[in-house]
Scaffold this motif. Structure first.
Motif, PDB file in Angstrom:
ATOM      1  N   SER A  93      31.379  26.514  33.183  1.00  0.00           N
ATOM      2  CA  SER A  93      32.710  26.198  32.628  1.00  0.00           C
ATOM      3  C   SER A  93      33.357  27.498  32.152  1.00  0.00           C
ATOM      4  N   TRP A 152      36.426  28.740  32.478  1.00  0.00           N
ATOM      5  CA  TRP A 152      37.890  28.855  32.499  1.00  0.00           C
ATOM      6  C   TRP A 152      38.522  29.254  31.176  1.00  0.00           C
ATOM      7  N   TYR A 173      36.749  37.352  35.697  1.00  0.00           N
ATOM      8  CA  TYR A 173      37.272  35.976  35.652  1.00  0.00           C
ATOM      9  C   TYR A 173      37.467  35.422  37.066  1.00  0.00           C
ATOM     10  N   LYS A 233      35.589  32.165  38.218  1.00  0.00           N
ATOM     11  CA  LYS A 233      36.405  31.009  38.610  1.00  0.00           C
ATOM     12  C   LYS A 233      36.005  30.551  40.021  1.00  0.00           C
ATOM     13  N   ARG A 278      45.685  28.264  33.086  1.00  0.00           N
ATOM     14  CA  ARG A 278      44.645  28.620  34.077  1.00  0.00           C
ATOM     15  C   ARG A 278      44.422  27.509  35.106  1.00  0.00           C
ATOM     16  N   GLN A 279      44.743  26.297  34.727  1.00  0.00           N
ATOM     17  CA  GLN A 279      44.530  25.184  35.652  1.00  0.00           C
ATOM     18  C   GLN A 279      45.384  25.332  36.917  1.00  0.00           C
ATOM     19  N   ALA A 305      43.185  26.876  39.105  1.00  0.00           N
ATOM     20  CA  ALA A 305      41.809  26.347  39.115  1.00  0.00           C
ATOM     21  C   ALA A 305      41.852  24.833  38.919  1.00  0.00           C
ATOM     22  N   MET A 357      39.169  22.519  37.274  1.00  0.00           N
ATOM     23  CA  MET A 357      38.976  22.269  35.836  1.00  0.00           C
ATOM     24  C   MET A 357      39.130  20.788  35.507  1.00  0.00           C
TER      25      MET A 357
END
Ligand SMILES: Cc1cc2nc3c(=O)[nH]c(=O)nc-3n(C[C@H](O)[C@H](O)[C@H](O)COP(=O)(O)OP(=O)(O)OC[C@H]3O[C@@H](n4cnc5c(N)ncnc54)[C@H](O)[C@@H]3O)c2cc1C
Length: 370
Positions: A46, A48, A58, A62, A106-107, A110, A113
């Motif tokens: 996890s 993120w 990162y 990711k 960030r979603q 990604a 998530m």
């Protein structure tokens, strides 16, 4: 058929052994299982909401987390090995709002998530009944990986693919156009090497003329056998120096320490117990502490910038390395191994990993006199 030797059978080496093309390569893997990080590890996937500023790290973490979708299918990982159980973050209310903002940002890049939701105290306690009611942030895409169970599963697959497994310590020596691997009283000559030996990479490469900037870090965690119905619990990032990682059948891990000074030491310590159970305040009646537990101790590799480095040596394309995976190596390790496998499986493609890491010479330098 070309011969490849993998030195180190943690998450990187064992995944590599399963992704290398066994029709093109005769593969042998050497692992003495000493100080191994993977089998001791807790297994939170996890990355993120990490506050680390290293963008390359990162990017790698990711993509490493996203890679689990493929990994699960390729290696038929069951829920006792890997499960997307969700992650809970316990923080003060204001900090949670900040964290939610970061998550939503960030979603965008990604989607794995999953759902992002601020929970009130009651919702938190419903999801994780062990905790005292408190506000939290929930990500449905977070997951847990049991490092030891993963290795066992992949070891069986590797054997079936014809990989020769040696539970032995190996040393290397450069020959004219090849490498010699010595182990126990035998010597094996190979065309290529993959050194996935954690912090021991330094000792393996020193005699053949390279200085490696990597250090050993001790990590301890506690593994409790409880009668809680842990099956549907999420992973919990507690405020402070401990996390809760529930597995199937009542198993609950509490981790982990990061002890730079203790390096290679594998001794269990009461200081680690104190540090990791200090959080018990969050648990109703501290009931967890009544259950039997044991320590898991391992050795992480960490580099100057706490980021992994991997790929071919600058001056020798027959050797690839992977080390410095630090405290997020379960997240990045399988993806790193997959990239290394492709390096050998698809030699026509050039190696490109600059978006994931600094130059290899940052971490490994050739001795002048060699
Ligand atoms: C307590 C703890 C908790 C952790 N929690 C998490 C987590 O929640 N999430 C996460 O993403 N990561 C976590 N990690 C980090 C993760 O476990 C490591 O980064 C990762 O397992 C490193 O994998 P590796 O294959 O590079 O090295 P290792 O797993 O250490 O494997 C290297 C292997 O090489 C072998 N070896 C070395 N030299 C030789 C030699 N000369 N001959 C033969 N064999 C040799 C060693 O014996 C070892 O078995 C945790 C680590 C620890 C210790």
């Amino acid at each position: 058929m070309k011969k490849i030797a993998i030195i180190g059978g943690g998450i990187v080496g064992m995944t590599l052994a399963n992704y290398l093309d066994n029709q093109r390569f005769e593969i042998s893997l050497f692992d003495d299982e000493k100080n191994q990080a993977t089998k001791a590890s807790a297994g939170i996937i996890s990355p993120w909401l990490s506050k680390r500023r290293n963008k390359k790290w990162y990017q790698l973490a990711k993509e490493g987390a996203a890679f689990f979708e493929k990994l699960t299918v390729d290696f038929e990982l069951n829920k006792e090995i890997y499960e997307r159980c969700g992650t809970l973050f316990l923080r003060k209310k204001d900090d949670l709002q900040e964290l939610e903002k970061l998550a939503l940002e960030r979603q965008k890049e990604a989607p794995e998530m999953g759902e992002i939701r601020l929970l009130n105290p009651e919702e938190t306690a419903n999801l994780m009944p062990l905790l005292k009611p408190a506000p939290s942030l929930y990500l449905s895409g977070g997951a847990r990986l049991d490092g030891a169970a993963y290795l066992l599963h992949l070891k069986k697959r590797a054997e079936k693919r014809g990989v020769k497994l040696y539970q032995e310590r190996a040393q290397i020596r450069k020959l004219d156009q090849a490498w010699e691997v010595s182990h126990e009283r035998q010597r094996t000559v190979v065309d290529a090497l993959a050194i996935c030996a954690g912090p021991a990479l330094k000792d393996l490469l020193l005699p053949v003329g390279y200085q490696v900037k990597v250090k050993a870090q001790k990590g301890q965690l506690l593994s409790f056998q409880t009668n809680f119905a842990t099956e549907n619990f999420p992973v919990v990032f507690l405020e402070g120096a401990a996390d809760l990682i529930p597995f199937q059948k009542g198993k609950l891990l509490v981790g982990a320490t990061h002890e730079n000074e203790a390096g290679w030491d594998l001794q269990e310590t009461s200081a680690a117990f104190e540090q990791l159970t200090d959080f018990a305040d969050y648990l109703k009646n501290q009931e967890l502490l009544d259950f039997p537990y044991r320590y898991r101790v391992g050795t992480r590799a960490y580099s100057e910038d706490f980021a992994p480095f991997f790929g071919p040596l600058e001056d020798d394309s027959s050797v690839v390395v992977a080390s410095g995976l630090g405290s997020s190596g379960l997240t990045t390790g399988p993806y790193i191994a997959y990239l290394l496998a492709n390096y050998f499986n698809e030699p026509e493609k050039s190696w490109k990993a600059a978006h994931y890491q600094k130059e290899m010479t940052t971490y490994i330098q050739k001795n002048e006199q060699q």
